[in-house]
Design a protein around this motif. Structure first.
Motif, short mmCIF file in Angstrom:
data_model
loop_
_atom_site.label_atom_id
_atom_site.label_comp_id
_atom_site.label_asym_id
_atom_site.label_seq_id
_atom_site.Cartn_x
_atom_site.Cartn_y
_atom_site.Cartn_z
N LEU A 193 9.72 -10.84 1.19
CA LEU A 193 8.43 -10.42 0.28
C LEU A 193 7.27 -10.49 -0.11
O LEU A 193 6.30 -11.04 1.01
N VAL A 194 6.41 -8.62 -0.27
CA VAL A 194 5.14 -8.64 -0.42
C VAL A 194 4.23 -9.46 -1.32
O VAL A 194 5.08 -8.84 -2.41
N VAL A 195 3.13 -10.05 -1.23
CA VAL A 195 3.00 -10.57 -2.39
C VAL A 195 1.70 -10.07 -2.76
O VAL A 195 0.69 -10.52 -1.83
N LEU A 196 0.81 -9.20 -3.55
CA LEU A 196 0.72 -8.95 -4.04
C LEU A 196 -0.93 -9.51 -4.50
O LEU A 196 -0.60 -9.72 -5.63
N ALA A 197 -1.55 -10.27 -3.88
CA ALA A 197 -2.95 -10.71 -4.33
C ALA A 197 -4.11 -10.54 -4.16
O ALA A 197 -5.51 -11.51 -4.30
N VAL A 198 -4.25 -8.81 -4.42
CA VAL A 198 -5.70 -8.44 -4.42
C VAL A 198 -6.31 -8.42 -6.28
O VAL A 198 -5.25 -8.77 -6.78
N PRO A 199 -7.52 -8.16 -6.28
CA PRO A 199 -7.88 -8.02 -7.97
C PRO A 199 -7.08 -6.71 -8.66
O PRO A 199 -7.10 -6.37 -7.54
N LEU A 200 -6.93 -6.46 -9.69
CA LEU A 200 -6.30 -5.79 -10.74
C LEU A 200 -7.23 -4.13 -9.85
O LEU A 200 -6.21 -3.19 -9.73
N PRO A 201 -8.12 -4.43 -9.28
CA PRO A 201 -8.62 -2.95 -9.75
C PRO A 201 -8.68 -2.55 -7.41
O PRO A 201 -8.74 -1.43 -7.52
N ALA A 202 -7.87 -3.00 -7.24
CA ALA A 202 -7.63 -2.82 -6.18
C ALA A 202 -6.11 -2.57 -5.47
O ALA A 202 -6.33 -2.26 -4.39
N VAL A 203 -4.64 -2.75 -6.57
CA VAL A 203 -4.04 -3.15 -6.87
C VAL A 203 -3.48 -1.55 -6.37
O VAL A 203 -2.38 -1.34 -5.43
N GLU A 204 -3.93 -0.39 -6.79
CA GLU A 204 -3.84 1.11 -6.76
C GLU A 204 -3.59 1.12 -5.32
O GLU A 204 -2.59 1.65 -4.43
N GLU A 205 -4.92 1.09 -4.54
CA GLU A 205 -5.32 1.37 -2.93
C GLU A 205 -3.33 0.61 -2.00
O GLU A 205 -3.53 1.58 -1.55
N VAL A 206 -3.37 -0.77 -2.44
CA VAL A 206 -2.72 -1.34 -1.76
C VAL A 206 -1.30 -0.86 -1.72
O VAL A 206 0.13 0.16 -1.29
N LEU A 207 -0.45 -0.28 -3.33
CA LEU A 207 0.39 0.35 -3.16
C LEU A 207 0.63 1.40 -2.67
O LEU A 207 2.21 1.41 -2.43
N VAL A 263 1.36 -11.72 2.31
CA VAL A 263 1.03 -12.06 1.57
C VAL A 263 -0.56 -11.05 1.60
O VAL A 263 -1.09 -10.93 2.74
N VAL A 264 -1.01 -10.23 0.71
CA VAL A 264 -2.05 -9.34 0.69
C VAL A 264 -3.47 -9.23 -0.42
O VAL A 264 -2.90 -9.85 -1.88
N GLY A 265 -4.17 -10.02 0.17
CA GLY A 265 -5.18 -10.68 -0.09
C GLY A 265 -5.23 -12.17 -0.38
O GLY A 265 -4.63 -12.64 -0.66
N LEU A 266 -6.44 -12.56 0.44
CA LEU A 266 -6.38 -14.24 0.57
C LEU A 266 -7.70 -14.85 0.00
O LEU A 266 -8.30 -15.94 0.46
N ALA A 292 0.57 -6.03 8.66
CA ALA A 292 1.61 -6.57 7.79
C ALA A 292 2.15 -6.22 7.20
O ALA A 292 3.37 -6.73 7.09
N LEU A 293 2.13 -4.69 6.94
CA LEU A 293 3.06 -4.11 5.86
C LEU A 293 4.27 -3.48 6.56
O LEU A 293 5.37 -3.46 6.81
N GLY A 294 3.80 -2.98 7.96
CA GLY A 294 4.80 -2.66 9.07
C GLY A 294 5.65 -4.01 9.14
O GLY A 294 6.96 -3.87 9.60
N ARG A 295 5.32 -5.40 9.31
CA ARG A 295 5.99 -6.41 10.16
C ARG A 295 6.99 -6.71 8.85
O ARG A 295 7.85 -6.66 8.67
N ALA A 296 6.53 -6.06 7.50
CA ALA A 296 7.41 -5.86 6.05
C ALA A 296 8.32 -5.76 6.24
O ALA A 296 9.74 -6.04 5.65
N ARG A 297 8.30 -4.27 6.42
CA ARG A 297 9.43 -3.34 6.57
C ARG A 297 10.25 -3.82 7.37
O ARG A 297 11.77 -3.53 6.60
N GLU A 298 9.87 -4.06 8.44
CA GLU A 298 10.93 -4.50 9.82
C GLU A 298 11.41 -5.68 9.71
O GLU A 298 12.87 -5.91 9.54
#
Lengths: 318, 318
Positions: free
Chosen positions: B63-77, B6-9, B53-59
């Motif tokens: 399932l990555v859950v994007l839970a950041v506000p809309l303006p922060a989505v692109e940077e995580v993507l 989960v990205v964004g808590l 977090a993303l390294g572990r997700a790859r391994e």
């Protein structure tokens, strides 16, 4: 305690009769609804026909409480005895005052509007405690009869309400904004949501449920209330249209809604703050030459009358 | 059970992480908020930095859950590993799908939107049971990855939600009507009421309280939600302006509001009726060639997914 004669025994009138009796008064009622009359009689209340009810009111100099819908007001006014002590509980005040001037000019009239109700209607929906903790507007115009004003104050306070003194015009403008416009916006929102089809309704949660709740009120009641306050409601609707149009323009041109959202948040905070505010006790001597002016000023500031001993009005103000 | 990253808590992401762990999954999170990270760690959850977090997700093919506000989505993507299993919980779906196509084109993305929340925000406001009984929208576009769709179904069902399958466009149009417009109307109503001064606020009762409640939500959240769904919200606002303008015209010309009030009452009744309707159980085989079409049709009819065994989707429809 002054006797009370209630004409109309629906939700509000029926609750006024119960509250008056519960406070130890001699009180009776009349209604054109055979169903309400039968239920009230079966509950042990004194229900007679209109002529008898008004005859008794004349004999005992009772306070007559008009609790019929606005379209039925004029017919009752024409049958009132001369110089009667008169108040009403209709949800709009200017139109009722106009009707009284025209059809019962000798009546000693002070308008009233208890701000209580429920989605249900009729005698069966009423209760003596309906007005507990509610605001009961009383019109304190310059030509108000101070004795009758006192009668209405005591009736409202006996019923557990607090009294908000104001003028008919100020009352009608205020309720257009905080009661009639909310009903109209709830109807509009419900329709826009339903236009979204089953998917939209399946996704509807708290904000839609809250925003459309009063659209569930019986349409004839909402219409009577809103249409009866036409002039003031038009002004409130224009204010809403202007603000919503400005939000639309801003969203379309800059993509931003800060002004609308921030103003709404501040306004809601002011409402919540008001409900939590510490109140100061003040008194008004009803015999003083500027008593009516002082009462109206109290209402304009958001204050309320909480006690009356026959001479001195005890009030609270923010 | 698939691992969850989960990205964004904040309120929603924090609740997703708790719900995933409560369901027995291996789950971890990352957040740019030092406060949320500290609180989540102190509560015993596995919080690491974004790269880890993303390294572990790859391994673990999580399932990555994007839970950041809309303006922060692109940077995580931009930082996602290739071919990642991806969903999100952002309140608008079209703009997120556009960003994914642009900034993470290899991601196996299926959009999501749990329709739950509260006036509070941040990790501390979240709870594992936040989604119990709520609708969780899942976008079932023609190009959706069926494996990831299944992952998202299971995550939502594990969290106690029911799933409403639809497209990004239909979702955005629906929430504009039943969530974003209600927030805008609440703001407008609160401002019109406050313009009436202390007297109006003193007379405000149920209808004004209900109609303005969500104006108390944090303005930055309301703005992000409404401004992020600009195109669909403009259409909903235009519908509301048209209806309110028609009511205004009718009140001014004939004095009547029957059409507006009656339509609103019928729409509210349809909402209440829908919530009480008997539901029929249906199933959809996720391996069938028209599974996505069948799921979208279910959502359009107001239906919901309530179970998934890895092959067969169990659903209810009105």
């Amino acid at each position: 305690m002054r006797d009370v004669c209630v004409v109309g025994l629906g939700l509000i009138g029926g609750s006024v009769l119960r509250a008056a009796v519960a406070a130890g008064r001699t009180a009776w009622g009349a209604t054109a609804s055979a169903e309400d009359a039968g239920l009230a009689g079966a509950d042990g209340f004194d229900v007679v026909d209109l002529a008898e009810a008004l005859g008794r009111a004349r004999e005992s100099d009772a306070l007559v409480v008009l609790a019929v819908p606005l379209p039925a007001v004029e017919e009752v006014l024409r049958r009132l005895p001369p110089d009667v002590r008169l108040t009403d509980v209709v949800s709009v005040k200017g139109p009722v005052a106009d009707l009284v001037r025209r059809s019962a000019p000798s009546a000693r009239y002070v308008g009233g509007h208890p701000m209580a109700g429920s989605a249900d209607s009729g005698w069966a929906a009423g209760e003596a405690g309906l007005f507990a903790g509610a605001a009961w507007v009383v019109t304190a115009e310059d030509d108000a009869d101070l004795e009758v004003l006192g009668d209405v104050l005591r009736l409202a306070l006996d019923a557990g309400a607090h009294v908000v003194p104001t003028t008919a015009a100020e009352h009608d403008a205020a309720v257009a904004r905080v009661s009639h416009l909310p009903h109209l916006l709830a109807a509009v929102l419900a329709s826009v949501g339903a236009d979204g089809g089953p998917l939209a309704l399946a996704l509807a949660a708290g904000s839609f449920g809250d925003g459309t709740r009063v659209a569930g009120t019986r349409p004839e009641l909402v219409r009577a209330m809103c249409e009866g306050n036409r002039v003031a409601l038009l002004a409130a609707v224009d204010d809403a249209l202007g603000r919503l149009g400005a939000a639309r323009g801003s969203l379309a041109s800059t993509g931003g809604l800060a002004k609308t959202i921030d103003a709404g948040h501040a306004a809601r905070a002011a409402l919540v703050e008001r409900q939590r505010a510490e109140l100061t006790e003040v008194t008004v001597d009803l015999g003083s030459p500027r008593a009516l002016e002082a009462l109206r000023a109290l209402g304009s500031r958001g204050g309320r009358v909480v006690g009356f001993d026959g001479t001195t009005v005890r009030a609270q103000t923010a």
